[in-house]
Structure formats: C-alpha cells, structure tokens
Scaffold this motif. Sequence first.
Motif, short mmCIF file in Angstrom:
data_model
loop_
_atom_site.label_atom_id
_atom_site.label_comp_id
_atom_site.label_asym_id
_atom_site.label_seq_id
_atom_site.Cartn_x
_atom_site.Cartn_y
_atom_site.Cartn_z
N PHE A 384 18.06 4.53 36.97
CA PHE A 384 19.58 4.99 37.96
C PHE A 384 19.89 3.77 38.35
O PHE A 384 20.98 3.56 38.44
N GLN A 385 19.32 2.90 38.90
CA GLN A 385 19.31 1.71 39.74
C GLN A 385 20.40 0.71 38.49
O GLN A 385 21.26 0.19 39.04
N ASN A 386 19.77 0.61 37.41
CA ASN A 386 20.46 -0.31 36.48
C ASN A 386 21.88 0.56 36.15
O ASN A 386 22.64 -0.22 35.48
N LYS A 387 22.12 1.67 36.52
CA LYS A 387 23.46 2.28 36.28
C LYS A 387 24.29 2.66 37.17
O LYS A 387 25.18 3.27 37.42
N GLY A 388 23.88 1.80 38.27
CA GLY A 388 24.76 1.94 39.52
C GLY A 388 24.33 2.62 40.69
O GLY A 388 25.29 3.14 41.36
N TYR A 389 23.35 3.28 40.67
CA TYR A 389 22.94 4.03 41.62
C TYR A 389 21.73 3.54 42.71
O TYR A 389 21.34 2.28 42.44
N LYS A 390 21.53 4.17 43.94
CA LYS A 390 20.74 3.66 44.67
C LYS A 390 19.89 4.76 45.24
O LYS A 390 20.22 5.77 45.51
#
Length: 415
Positions: A384-390
Amino acid sequence: MEIKDIKIIDILQDGRGVARTESKTAFVEKAVYGEICNIKVNKEKKNFFEAEKIKTLKKSPYYRKPPCPYFYECGGCSIMDINYKSQIELKKNLIKNALLKSAKINIEELEIIESKEFSYRNKIRLQITKEGKLAYNKKYSNDLVEIKDCLLAKDLIRENLGKIENITKEISKKYPNSLEEITIRANDKEILLNIKIKDEKIIPYIKNQYKNSYFNINLINKKEKTNISGKNYLIYNLLGKKFKITMNDFYQVNDNMTEKLYKTAKDFLGENQKVLDLFCGSATSSIAINGDNVVGIEINKNAIKDAKGNAKENGLKDYKFIAKNANYIDHKFIKKEKIDAIVLDPPRAGLDKEIIKTIAKTKIKNIVYISCNPQTLARDINRFQNKGYKLDKIKACDMFSETMHAEVIALIQKM
Ligand SMILES: C[S@@+](CC[C@H](N)C(=O)[O-])C[C@H]1O[C@@H](n2cnc3c(N)ncnc32)[C@H](O)[C@@H]1O
C-alpha cells in the motif's frame, strides 16, 4: 553438533526459540524465552540451524510453571511457560519487527489489548484416536497427545468434554477407527459438535443412537454433511447484535476480544460511510463495525446466506452480500457501489497484489485492515505504501493467549 551457553532472545510464531550463535541464527525447539541453555543442532540450513534445547543452564526470568499438564507435549499452546505480561511483550516485538522488516516502519509504542488468559476459546478442534479418545497433535509432529481438558476452551466446553468423549468412544467401540476429527463450538448456552467421519456406513448407527442428544451433532463425510441432532448453527451475541453462525462459517474464537477488536476497527473507521467489507464471512464484521450501509464479499456461499440473514435479523436497510472471490472487485464496482471506506479481513495469507492495485486506483481514503498474521499484514502495508498510502494507526488484540498469535488492526490512509 552441540552449542553451549546460549541465550534464547526471541520466540517464533510457531513457538520455537531464537538464539544467535557465532555463525548463524538457531531456531530452537523446547526452549523458553529468556533462558540460557545448551542446544543440539539437528539440521544445518544455508542461513540457520534447526536445533533443540538439551539443558537449561539458567532459568528464564519470565518463566512460570505451565498451568496445563499437557503443555510440554501438546502442540496447542507455545508460550504457556512464560508469564502473561511477557507474552504480551513478545507479541509486541513480533508485530513491531514485522513492520520494520517488511514495511520499514519503526513503531515506538504499540498497544495490545489484553485478554483473560484462559477459558476464552469458543471453538476447539481435536483429533480422535482409533478408540475414540480426544487428542491434540503433539508439538512439532503429527503424533497425538490424549487430553481430558483444555484450559483455553470456554467453561461450557471444558465441563462437557468428558460427555463428548463418551460419545466418540461409544461410536469407536462399535466401529473402531471410524472417526477422524471433532470441532466443538459453544456459545453461552449450547454446544455444536462437528464430527469428521471416515466411513458413511456408520451414519445410520449414529443417527439412531444420538438423534435426541443434548448436543447439536453434525457429521462430515468427505464434503457431505449430515445433521444428527439439533441444529447445524449457533447464535452468538456480539455488541448487542445477534449472529447466526453455521458450522463451517468463520467466527472469531475469543468472544470478549472480538468485541474489543470490532470496537477498535469502528473507532479507526469513523461513521456515516458506505463500507465495503472484503472477506466479510457471515457479516459479523460488517454489522458490528459499520452497522448499515455495507457491501460484503466472501467466497463461502453459506456464510453469505448467513450474512444476508444476519443483516435482516439486525434490521439493516442498505446492504448487499455477494458470494465471490475477493478479487472480483474492480475500481468500477467500487465507484458504482459508492463505497467510502474499506474493511479488509483476509485469511493468514493476506491480500492478493491485484486487490491492492484495484483499491489504489480508487479515491478511497480510509482502509481498515484486520489481520491475524503480522508478517503478511506488514508485507501488504508495504505494498500500500508503494501505491501512495501510509499507515496511520495500529493496535493489536490478544485474541489467542498462550500462543504467539494476535489480531492486528491497522488504519491505512491515502496520502
Ligand atoms: C479472517 S476471516 C474474516 C471473516 C469476517 N470478516 C469475520 O470477522 O467474521 C476470512 C474470511 O475470508 C474468506 N475468504 C477466504 N479466501 C477468500 C477469497 N479468496 N475471497 C473472498 N473471501 C475469502 C473466508 O471464508 C473467511 O470467511
């Protein structure tokens, strides 16, 4: 090879101790967290040793005498030999290490909501010996250890274990080696037995003997199910709602902690939203976390039937439950259903990469991820982080005391 004077610095999820030797990490059977011991290496792998403890040199400061007489043999519990506070610390480390390793997230403080230590499981699964005795699998093997009690099971199950074994013994006396496994489920009043049989020839005998049993009895032969007495489901009360759970539906095993888990998920999620509950089971999560306005997806058709019944029973007005593989969703579906937020509660293997890609294509801001496996959760948070989430919030619930397992709830937000 023997290695002397070595400290057990951690415990793996399967209960083996972890020790650092001069050359490699050793995974040590029969070791207690915190003790200093001598170990014997049974197998040398490329990056680690498989070993067992042969002698304790200095007892662990966290050690306590395991309250269950079967602990050293039985494969059910892995950390009953250390005190509860240390169990919680170990699980915190396990979750924190997984996040650091897979998602490069360093969490200083992690809250784990504590459970009552014993009598919490509403479901236990036991093997049945040739003579009909009840048993768990032994630690690290498929051999059996016969048991007369299980401290983790709810009191109603513990009080009735002898009577249940009388049934399996009686059937096995007439038909030796005819029973394989029994799943015992309980709510506060009733018990449901789900017995796996090896031969359909015994069904008429069981029907005749037990059709008026005090227990709800069901048989499974290959995939065929036969009801012998009572019902094939139980009703559970959770957060003031009522849920019908049929024998093969998923249901969290620790009732008290399930309420705490869902309350935390509800706090993370916020209110007044239309929610997609992926892996919704029989909609306990959807209804307890969001109430109305839910779309649920679940692969088990029977669970979906129960989900619709549970929605109706609990007065929901706007709901849709779909019996499909979770990867059925795409961003068009999410748009069409006007979804505001997503609850994810996958099995231990975590999420298919495609599901993360699909979710990332939408404008959904809040994702609540409930996981029983910190390793796959951390891997998926990283994706998810790699897709712009945190990762915005994270908390855990000690659903499974005496083992290295926990449920973790994470709020993942689009940046
Ligand atoms: C951890 S349980 C959660 C169930 C539910 N959220 C609850 O709390 O009771 C995971 C659920 O995912 C379902 N499941 C497993 N693989 C699936 C898949 N590929 N697609 C959809 N559902 C799946 C299982 O049947 C099970 O009901």
